[in-house]
Design an enzyme around this catalytic site. Structure first.
Site, mmCIF file in Angstrom:
data_model
loop_
_atom_site.group_PDB
_atom_site.id
_atom_site.type_symbol
_atom_site.label_atom_id
_atom_site.label_comp_id
_atom_site.label_asym_id
_atom_site.label_seq_id
_atom_site.Cartn_x
_atom_site.Cartn_y
_atom_site.Cartn_z
ATOM 1 N N ASP A 110 -7.834 -27.839 72.942
ATOM 2 C CA ASP A 110 -6.847 -28.448 72.058
ATOM 3 C C ASP A 110 -6.786 -29.954 72.270
ATOM 4 O O ASP A 110 -7.513 -30.524 73.100
ATOM 5 C CB ASP A 110 -5.471 -27.822 72.300
ATOM 6 C CG ASP A 110 -5.433 -26.353 71.886
ATOM 7 O OD1 ASP A 110 -6.166 -25.987 70.949
ATOM 8 O OD2 ASP A 110 -4.680 -25.576 72.511
ATOM 9 N N TYR A 174 -10.797 -22.160 82.287
ATOM 10 C CA TYR A 174 -9.871 -23.250 81.978
ATOM 11 C C TYR A 174 -9.026 -23.542 83.220
ATOM 12 O O TYR A 174 -8.570 -22.617 83.902
ATOM 13 C CB TYR A 174 -8.948 -22.869 80.824
ATOM 14 C CG TYR A 174 -9.646 -22.722 79.498
ATOM 15 C CD1 TYR A 174 -9.761 -23.794 78.625
ATOM 16 C CD2 TYR A 174 -10.181 -21.501 79.097
ATOM 17 C CE1 TYR A 174 -10.401 -23.667 77.395
ATOM 18 C CE2 TYR A 174 -10.817 -21.353 77.877
ATOM 19 C CZ TYR A 174 -10.920 -22.437 77.033
ATOM 20 O OH TYR A 174 -11.559 -22.302 75.826
#
Length: 288
Positions: A110, A174
């Site tokens: 993002d 992540y």
């Protein structure tokens, strides 16, 4: 005499068989030439000895600093902030390919999120008469055309035309970098402000966070951990979390007197795939 006659018949049969095989090979070569493919699988332009345009698929490893991007995925031209994919495709077009190149990225990030190493694939067709780019030359050319963007191509590999970066990825990892000792981003060292998340001015209960993270491991229905988007009705909420770790982090800032009170923590999640914004929700769950 009978034996010699039989031997002559066998030789005649062998010669006929060899002649038939040569005829078949000529027919196969003729068919390949008609399709534009010559010896050794090289593509040829019809009626000439010049190679035809060859489409090659490449896998690239790349990294980027995501501060100034809307995310890794491509955005429409009317949006003021571009995605990393926009710049990758623009750099590829500057190589003057014979096709419009579309990059398929394996892992979504993002706005403001960085990547140590992401992967993608694309098909690149050069002009007629030119061989596909060697991998090292492709890396050099792309990095040149990506300047001054904080995006770097690490490696490139020629892959089969059935390879897919997204569906072929075995896992995705992540990491959220958390920092305690300050409650606001403005109190961070300037070179860490876009690289970590200030969560508290006081130390966190790391034992409780690790215990909460362990509860997420394995295969579960993660419906409550995802955000809704257009793909929600078509994706199963069942996901398998392979790793959920909270470990001490590192930073040059802690070596400086003014910031020695800061504590950095790395919250890492790994899975074959994630739901939309699942990792962000898991991070908040572990923290709270």
């Amino acid at each position: 005499d009978t034996e010699r006659e039989r031997e002559r018949q066998r030789e005649t049969h062998t010669q006929r068989h060899r002649g038939t095989e040569r005829d078949r090979e000529r027919q196969r070569e003729t068919k390949r030439d008609r399709r534009g493919v010559g010896d050794r699988g090289r593509h040829r332009e019809r009626g000439t000895d010049r190679p035809m345009a060859v489409t090659a698929r490449y896998l690239i490893y790349f990294q980027y600093c995501g501060t100034s991007y809307s995310g890794v995925m491509k955005t429409p031209s009317h949006q003021p902030v571009a995605g990393v994919q926009n710049h990758l495709e623009a750099a590829l077009q500057r190589l003057r390919p014979d096709n419009e190149v579309t990059v398929s990225i394996s892992s979504r990030t993002d706005a403001g999120v960085h990547a140590h190493c992401n992967t993608a694939h694309f098909d690149l067709r050069r002009k007629k008469g030119k061989e596909p780019f060697p991998e090292e030359l492709l890396v050099t050319g792309l990095n040149f055309h990506l300047k001054p963007e904080p995006i770097s191509i690490l490696k490139a590999f020629r892959v089969s035309d059935t390879f897919h970066a997204r569906f072929g990825a075995r896992s995705r990892t992540y990491t959220y970098r958390l920092v305690t000792g300050c409650a606001h981003r403005s109190h961070l060292p300037v070179f860490e402000r876009n690289l970590c998340w200030p969560v508290s001015s006081r130390p966190l209960n790391t034992d409780a966070m690790r215990e909460a993270a362990c509860l997420l491991l394995g295969t579960h229905d993660f419906s409550t951990f995802r955000s809704l988007n257009s793909e929600t009705p078509f994706k199963s909420p069942l996901k398998t979390l392979l790793q959920a770790d909270l470990t001490p982090g590192t930073s040059v800032a802690t070596q400086l007197t003014h910031h020695s009170h800061l504590e950095f923590l790395d919250l890492t999640f790994r899975s074959p795939s994630f739901l939309y914004k699942q990792v962000r929700a898991e991070c908040l769950y572990t923290w709270f």
